[in-house]
Design a protein around this motif. Structure first.
Motif: not given
Ligand SMILES: C[C@H](O)[C@H](O)[C@H]1CNC2=NC(N)=NC(=O)C2=N1
Length: 93
Positions: A54-56, A71-74
């Motif tokens: 679940g990480h793109h 990077t973690t956009h959220d």
């Protein structure tokens, strides 16, 4: 939401990841292949781990070079998820 990592943790984790650099709020690597087809084949191998985690990754393809940014956009920066996915990508040839 996954927690942002501190600068100290980012540096410590990055030093254990070969071939990746921290560029601002991103973890980045570039891989070079023999041609465009090989580059695309590599990108295709990223689909399953990205979907299952679940990480793109952000992916840029320039002929035989693939640049991957995580990077973690959220969360607005680097989290443990980025380093976990980077480790997984590092094992893909
Ligand atoms: C709902 C869904 O899980 C989220 O939007 C995920 C999807 N993939 C993602 N990928 C990346 N790189 N960063 C994110 O913040 C992110 N969020």
């Amino acid at each position: 939401m996954t927690q942002l990592l501190t600068d100290a943790t980012i540096q410590a984790q990055a030093s254990r990841l070969s071939g990746w650099t921290v560029e601002g709020s991103k973890l980045q690597t570039t891989r070079k292949f023999k041609d465009f087809i090989a580059a695309i084949e590599f990108v295709n191998k990223l689909v399953e781990p990205a979907e299952s985690s679940g990480h793109h990754p952000d992916i840029e393809i320039s002929y035989n070079k693939v640049t991957i940014s995580l990077t973690t956009h959220d969360a607005g920066g680097l989290t443990q998820k980025d380093f976990d996915v980077a480790q997984t990508i590092s094992r893909i040839s």
